[in-house]
Design an enzyme around this catalytic site. Structure first.
Site, mmCIF file in Angstrom:
data_model
loop_
_atom_site.group_PDB
_atom_site.id
_atom_site.type_symbol
_atom_site.label_atom_id
_atom_site.label_comp_id
_atom_site.label_asym_id
_atom_site.label_seq_id
_atom_site.Cartn_x
_atom_site.Cartn_y
_atom_site.Cartn_z
ATOM 1 N N GLY A 10 5.228 -5.098 0.217
ATOM 2 C CA GLY A 10 4.676 -6.194 1.016
ATOM 3 C C GLY A 10 5.576 -7.418 0.979
ATOM 4 O O GLY A 10 6.693 -7.375 0.462
ATOM 5 N N PHE A 34 -0.095 0.076 3.892
ATOM 6 C CA PHE A 34 -1.122 -0.400 4.827
ATOM 7 C C PHE A 34 -0.609 -1.632 5.571
ATOM 8 O O PHE A 34 -0.602 -1.676 6.801
ATOM 9 C CB PHE A 34 -2.436 -0.679 4.084
ATOM 10 C CG PHE A 34 -3.478 -1.306 4.973
ATOM 11 C CD1 PHE A 34 -3.768 -0.763 6.223
ATOM 12 C CD2 PHE A 34 -4.166 -2.448 4.578
ATOM 13 C CE1 PHE A 34 -4.711 -1.353 7.061
ATOM 14 C CE2 PHE A 34 -5.116 -3.033 5.405
ATOM 15 C CZ PHE A 34 -5.382 -2.490 6.646
ATOM 16 N N ASP A 56 -1.888 5.207 -3.202
ATOM 17 C CA ASP A 56 -2.978 4.260 -2.985
ATOM 18 C C ASP A 56 -3.599 3.951 -4.346
ATOM 19 O O ASP A 56 -4.032 4.882 -5.038
ATOM 20 C CB ASP A 56 -4.010 4.925 -2.051
ATOM 21 C CG ASP A 56 -4.992 3.926 -1.506
ATOM 22 O OD1 ASP A 56 -5.548 3.155 -2.312
ATOM 23 O OD2 ASP A 56 -5.190 3.907 -0.286
ATOM 24 N N ILE A 61 -3.305 6.825 -11.303
ATOM 25 C CA ILE A 61 -1.928 7.322 -11.419
ATOM 26 C C ILE A 61 -1.483 7.075 -12.856
ATOM 27 O O ILE A 61 -1.910 6.101 -13.487
ATOM 28 C CB ILE A 61 -0.984 6.621 -10.404
ATOM 29 C CG1 ILE A 61 0.390 7.298 -10.379
ATOM 30 C CG2 ILE A 61 -0.860 5.128 -10.680
ATOM 31 C CD1 ILE A 61 1.254 6.873 -9.192
ATOM 32 N N LEU A 71 -0.261 -6.373 -7.190
ATOM 33 C CA LEU A 71 -0.294 -7.152 -5.945
ATOM 34 C C LEU A 71 -0.947 -6.388 -4.800
ATOM 35 O O LEU A 71 -1.153 -6.962 -3.726
ATOM 36 C CB LEU A 71 1.144 -7.519 -5.514
ATOM 37 C CG LEU A 71 1.785 -8.774 -6.108
ATOM 38 C CD1 LEU A 71 1.963 -8.645 -7.599
ATOM 39 C CD2 LEU A 71 3.132 -9.037 -5.447
ATOM 40 N N LYS A 89 -12.660 -1.867 -2.307
ATOM 41 C CA LYS A 89 -12.241 -0.757 -3.183
ATOM 42 C C LYS A 89 -10.859 -1.037 -3.780
ATOM 43 O O LYS A 89 -10.605 -0.749 -4.947
ATOM 44 C CB LYS A 89 -12.178 0.549 -2.388
ATOM 45 C CG LYS A 89 -13.514 1.190 -2.137
ATOM 46 C CD LYS A 89 -13.285 2.541 -1.470
ATOM 47 C CE LYS A 89 -14.575 3.238 -1.128
ATOM 48 N NZ LYS A 89 -14.347 4.443 -0.330
ATOM 49 N N GLY A 100 -6.776 0.557 -16.460
ATOM 50 C CA GLY A 100 -6.836 1.776 -17.258
ATOM 51 C C GLY A 100 -5.438 2.231 -17.654
ATOM 52 O O GLY A 100 -5.192 2.631 -18.799
ATOM 53 N N TYR A 143 -12.711 -9.859 0.597
ATOM 54 C CA TYR A 143 -11.471 -10.297 -0.064
ATOM 55 C C TYR A 143 -11.803 -11.236 -1.230
ATOM 56 O O TYR A 143 -11.400 -10.982 -2.371
ATOM 57 C CB TYR A 143 -10.586 -11.004 0.955
ATOM 58 C CG TYR A 143 -9.247 -11.446 0.418
ATOM 59 C CD1 TYR A 143 -8.253 -10.510 0.129
ATOM 60 C CD2 TYR A 143 -8.952 -12.790 0.223
ATOM 61 C CE1 TYR A 143 -7.009 -10.907 -0.351
ATOM 62 C CE2 TYR A 143 -7.711 -13.193 -0.246
ATOM 63 C CZ TYR A 143 -6.740 -12.261 -0.523
ATOM 64 O OH TYR A 143 -5.512 -12.651 -1.003
ATOM 65 N N LYS A 147 -11.532 -10.140 -5.125
ATOM 66 C CA LYS A 147 -10.564 -10.776 -6.035
ATOM 67 C C LYS A 147 -11.259 -11.408 -7.233
ATOM 68 O O LYS A 147 -10.714 -11.457 -8.329
ATOM 69 C CB LYS A 147 -9.764 -11.839 -5.267
ATOM 70 C CG LYS A 147 -8.773 -11.269 -4.266
ATOM 71 C CD LYS A 147 -7.548 -10.706 -4.969
ATOM 72 C CE LYS A 147 -6.461 -10.337 -3.979
ATOM 73 N NZ LYS A 147 -5.270 -9.791 -4.632
#
Ligand SMILES: NC(=O)c1ccc[n+]([C@@H]2O[C@H](COP(=O)([O-])OP(=O)(O)OC[C@H]3O[C@@H](n4cnc5c(N)ncnc54)[C@H](O)[C@@H]3O)[C@@H](O)[C@H]2O)c1
Length: 314
Positions: A10, A34, A56, A61, A71, A89, A100, A143, A147
């Site tokens: 981004g 995205f 995503d 992961i 970010l 989400k 995690g 949003y 956050k």
């Protein structure tokens, strides 16, 4: 160090990746593209210190890393309102997945939070101890509240599991590689001015914003990540405040454009004032913005001009 940057393709993430690679770190850029763009990281793709993973963060992961800059999240109202459930989400499940991971591999994690967590603030300028005035059920809530929960998760993983966290609250940031189509003030005004189109100001243009150049922000992020014993939250932004109308006039002058300013109704929940108090960043991080608005705007105008002329990108 090996450093993970989620949302690394981004606008802000690509500048951060570039800076970290330049400092000699191994950087893993994770992005679902995205709102990000391969063009943003193209100069890094050949660098042996840089790796790109299309992923995503809503899905878990496992990676071996020392630091995580989280970010990943669409940042402009047009993009985060496109699929509001996905936006929540990304902030909530994405943060849980990254926390995690940080817990498992004992990495330090920095969360890119936002001035939007202050909502339509009742105190001005905003200090970090202000809890905000946020509408929980409005169109921006996916949003803002997402956050806010991400900040909560950072603090809970810190208290409950001893995860080494950092929270920064980013105020409006601008510079090259902002998405052209995101409807944000700087990209809108610069593109409209360069194309000689009318410049759209919402309301009477009396609402104020403060704009921080991206290299200053990245400097603050890296300082915060590496600051011992201070987890934040800390405001990072430029306290130099300007009305939207003054800003439009400044861009017209810098581009030498013949554009006219036109006024449209204010969108829902549009904050009237937004200005950071950065005393904490000054004291704890010895940080404050250095790039003058005129200089930052010139770089940004050059970037958008190169896009319009089809010979992007740097
Ligand atoms: N630009 C600003 O002024 C500003 C202000 C406050 C906070 N922030 C925060 O800084 C971060 C970066 O903002 P930006 O301006 O660079 O926005 P951006 O849209 O350019 O970057 C966000 C990146 O995250 C990626 N992304 C989105 N959802 C994802 C997901 N589920 N999984 C993986 N990748 C995903 C996008 O593809 C994109 O590359 C965001 O978290 C944003 O909320 C930005």
């Amino acid at each position: 160090m090996r450093i993970l940057v989620t949302g690394g393709a981004g606008f802000i993430g690509s500048h951060l990746c570039e800076r970290l690679v330049g400092e000699g770190h191994d950087v893993i850029c994770l992005d679902n593209f995205f709102t990000g763009n391969k063009r943003n990281i193209e100069p890094l793709l050949d660098n042996h210190r840089f790796e790109l993973i299309r992923h995503d963060i809503v899905e878990p992961i496992l990676l071996e890393v020392d630091q995580i800059y989280n970010l990943a999240c669409p940042a402009s109202p047009i993009h985060y309102q496109y699929n509001p459930v996905k936006t929540v989400k990304t902030s909530v499940m994405g943060s849980i997945n990254m926390l995690g991971l940080a817990k498992r591999v004992r990495a330090r994690i920095l969360q890119a939070s936002t001035s939007e967590i202050y909502g339509d603030p009742k105190i001005h300028p905003q200090t970090e101890d202000y809890w905000g005035n946020v509408n929980p059920i409005g169109v921006r809530s996916c949003y803002d509240e997402g956050k806010r929960v991400a900040e909560t998760l950072m603090m809970d993983y810190h208290r409950q599991n001893g995860v080494d966290v950092r929270i920064i609250r980013i105020f409006n940031t601008y510079g090259p590689r902002m998405a052209e189509n995101d409807g944000r003030v700087v990209s809108n005004f610069v593109l409209q001015a360069l194309k000689g189109e009318d410049i759209t100001v919402y309301g009477k243009g009396k609402q104020t914003r403060s704009f921080c150049y991206v290299s200053d922000l990245v400097d603050g992020m890296i300082r915060m990540m590496n600051c011992p014993g201070f987890i934040g939250p800390v405001n990072l932004g430029n306290p130099a405040e300007t009305t939207i109308l003054e800003f439009a006039e400044r861009i017209i002058a810098l581009t030498g454009s013949k554009s006219k300013i036109v006024f449209k109704p204010l969108p829902a929940d549009d904050p009237k004032q937004r200005q950071p108090n950065i005393d904490l960043a000054k004291t704890k991080l010895d940080w404050e913005p250095r790039v003058a608005v005129e200089d930052g705007l010139k770089q940004t105008i050059d970037y958008f001009a190169s896009i319009i002329n089809g010979n992007c990108c740097k």
